[in-house]
Design a protein around this motif. Sequence first.
Motif, short mmCIF file in Angstrom:
data_model
loop_
_atom_site.label_atom_id
_atom_site.label_comp_id
_atom_site.label_asym_id
_atom_site.label_seq_id
_atom_site.Cartn_x
_atom_site.Cartn_y
_atom_site.Cartn_z
N THR A 410 3.89 16.16 24.18
CA THR A 410 4.94 16.85 24.41
C THR A 410 4.87 17.53 25.84
O THR A 410 4.02 18.28 25.90
N GLY A 411 5.63 16.94 26.98
CA GLY A 411 5.04 17.65 28.15
C GLY A 411 5.85 19.05 28.08
O GLY A 411 6.98 19.46 27.82
N LYS A 412 5.26 20.04 28.95
CA LYS A 412 5.55 21.54 28.80
C LYS A 412 5.22 22.11 30.53
O LYS A 412 4.10 21.62 31.13
N VAL A 413 6.31 22.79 31.07
CA VAL A 413 6.16 23.48 32.29
C VAL A 413 6.14 25.04 32.00
O VAL A 413 6.96 25.64 31.03
N ARG A 414 5.15 25.98 32.13
CA ARG A 414 5.09 27.13 31.78
C ARG A 414 5.01 27.38 30.22
O ARG A 414 5.34 28.20 29.85
N GLY A 415 4.35 26.45 29.60
CA GLY A 415 4.17 26.41 28.11
C GLY A 415 5.65 26.18 27.29
O GLY A 415 5.69 26.43 26.05
N GLU A 416 6.55 25.87 28.22
CA GLU A 416 7.87 25.52 27.29
C GLU A 416 8.47 24.02 27.68
O GLU A 416 8.24 23.75 28.91
N VAL A 417 9.27 23.39 27.07
CA VAL A 417 9.84 22.24 27.17
C VAL A 417 10.96 22.57 28.37
O VAL A 417 11.12 21.49 29.10
N ALA A 418 11.74 23.41 28.02
CA ALA A 418 12.89 23.69 29.10
C ALA A 418 12.77 25.23 29.63
O ALA A 418 13.17 25.95 28.92
N ALA A 419 12.15 25.14 30.50
CA ALA A 419 11.82 26.80 31.24
C ALA A 419 12.92 27.17 32.16
O ALA A 419 13.78 26.08 32.76
N LYS A 420 12.96 28.32 32.49
CA LYS A 420 13.88 28.90 33.42
C LYS A 420 13.06 29.99 34.22
O LYS A 420 12.22 30.59 33.57
N GLY A 421 13.97 30.22 35.50
CA GLY A 421 12.94 31.12 36.17
C GLY A 421 13.07 30.97 37.63
O GLY A 421 13.84 29.96 38.21
N PRO A 422 12.63 32.08 38.63
CA PRO A 422 12.88 31.67 40.14
C PRO A 422 11.96 30.41 40.46
O PRO A 422 10.90 30.04 39.72
N LYS A 423 12.26 29.86 41.51
CA LYS A 423 11.60 28.59 41.81
C LYS A 423 10.20 28.93 42.44
O LYS A 423 9.27 28.27 42.65
N SER A 424 10.04 30.34 42.79
CA SER A 424 8.47 30.73 43.14
C SER A 424 7.60 30.78 42.04
O SER A 424 6.49 30.26 42.28
N ASN A 425 8.00 30.75 41.09
CA ASN A 425 7.62 30.67 39.53
C ASN A 425 7.02 29.13 39.32
O ASN A 425 6.00 28.81 39.01
N LEU A 426 7.83 28.21 39.62
CA LEU A 426 7.75 26.92 39.55
C LEU A 426 6.69 26.29 40.31
O LEU A 426 5.87 25.70 40.21
N GLU A 427 6.47 27.03 41.43
CA GLU A 427 5.71 26.51 42.47
C GLU A 427 4.31 26.59 42.15
O GLU A 427 3.45 25.78 42.55
N VAL A 428 3.88 27.52 41.19
CA VAL A 428 2.51 27.79 40.80
C VAL A 428 2.15 27.69 39.38
O VAL A 428 1.17 27.77 38.93
N VAL A 429 3.22 27.13 38.63
CA VAL A 429 2.94 26.73 37.01
C VAL A 429 1.89 25.56 37.09
O VAL A 429 1.86 24.79 38.02
N THR A 430 1.43 25.69 35.82
CA THR A 430 0.54 24.41 35.38
C THR A 430 1.33 23.56 34.47
O THR A 430 1.88 24.22 33.44
N ILE A 431 1.34 22.22 34.70
CA ILE A 431 2.20 21.42 33.88
C ILE A 431 0.83 20.84 32.72
O ILE A 431 -0.18 20.61 32.85
#
Length: 510
Positions: A410-431
């Motif tokens: 299962t793929g995850k972004v920020r440890g979640e399958v469906a995450a929410k947050g500011p785009k600045s957060n998405l820019e630095v997350v680990t897949i």
Amino acid sequence: MAGGKQTPRQKMVNLMYLVFIAMMALNMSKEVLTAFGLMNEQFESSNSEAVKNNKMSYDQLVTKAGEDSHFVEAKNIAEKVQGISAKFSGFLEGLKSDVTKDIEKTEKGKLPYEAMDKGDKIDELWFNGDGYSKRGQEIVDAINKYKTDMKAAVGADKKYQSIISDLDNKFNTDDVVDREGVKKKFLDYHYKGFPAIASLTKLSALQNSVEVVEANVYASALGKAAVDASSMKNYTALVVLDKNAYFQGEKVTGKVVLGKYDENTKPTSFQGPGKIENGQAVINMTAGAVGEQSIKGKFTFLEDGKEIPLAFESKYVVVPRPNSATISADKMNVVYRGVANPISVSFAGIAADKVSASAPGMSSAGKAGNYVLNPGGGNTVMVNVTGTLPNGDKVSDKKEFRIKGLPAPTGKVRGEVAAKGPKSNLEVVTITATMEDFDFPVTVNVTQFNVKVPGQPTIVVSGNKMDGRAKSAIAKAQKGDVVVISEIKASFTGIDQRAKAVSACTFEVQ
């Protein structure tokens, strides 16, 4: 020299001789005064070390009392003794201040011993004629109170009899008969008319006696508590059999050991199938399935401020005579294709080295009773087990396991399958990617993924973090846009590399 008519020269010689004798006496007096001063320094230095050592002994008793209730009584005695000793030693320090009051110290900070040859301050302050002044009576009363309080603190236990005798000898305020047979009061005999430095030294020596008595109480209390804790009355004989199930006619082997049932034993924690009652772990559990079972856990004790773990483990067999094997997968009730499944095999009441198992894709794990199963095709696999009884008879059993394929990561972004947050957060997350509900030790490392921002072309990213192009696309995302992370590729450690594709994940921009 005193008879006859003397010439002026002879008179001068006689006078010089007398002056010489006086000077010798004066020098001798100074040496004695200095000797008293040096003795006082030694006593004060010894007292300082004794105070430190007594503090360490007291702290040790307090620590022991927190670990073992056998030491609680000793700690209670130590608390009383510490308070009594500190109060009386402080009183003696005040008396020493009476002696040194108005005496200026030398440039090196020492008392001028040779100048402390008078005792008039003490004589005036402590005595009234042939009796005591109010201050003198206070001193005698304080010594007697210290002695009485100390005796009450240690009690009548014979372990402290030598300390009580020491108190009677060193703190006796009865009248004293001097060498000429004259009876004198205690303070009169020891302090009246003495040089100030001599009285100061005697007071320091009295303080030293206080510290010595305190140290002896701590040593005796600690020793008595240790003896109580190790007394044989706290032990009982225990029969420990080598196992808890035997066949008819089989030899029963084991040993008898000394065990300690102590209601004062207080572990800081206990892990196991039961609870602590009166110093022992009382087991209360339901017998497991047919076959050999384990009882294990751990005590944790506090010793010298550190936690000491004490693990225990034992086995028992649920069946009077083996008639079926117990076969179970270490992880689940199924085995997985594409992974080495650890399998434990045992036969109730039969030693592990007398049991063998076989199945397609099964091999030994290097230890009796332990195997590894790599299932091939099909939906099930049969494990066959054979055991040899002590009398040479053979028993056998078999067990069928279901074969399942590996779950899709299962793929995850920020440890979640469906995450929410500011785009600045998405820019630095680990897949990342995980094998959900999969108990085997598997490591999944994302090596590539696609990023799709609404209104922007799909970007292929190497690694597991956003690169510059992906960050530029994310920067153009609007609130409410759902960014999709798909085509996730990964490397796997611990399973077959032919794992299924990693599922996509999303990130909603807020």
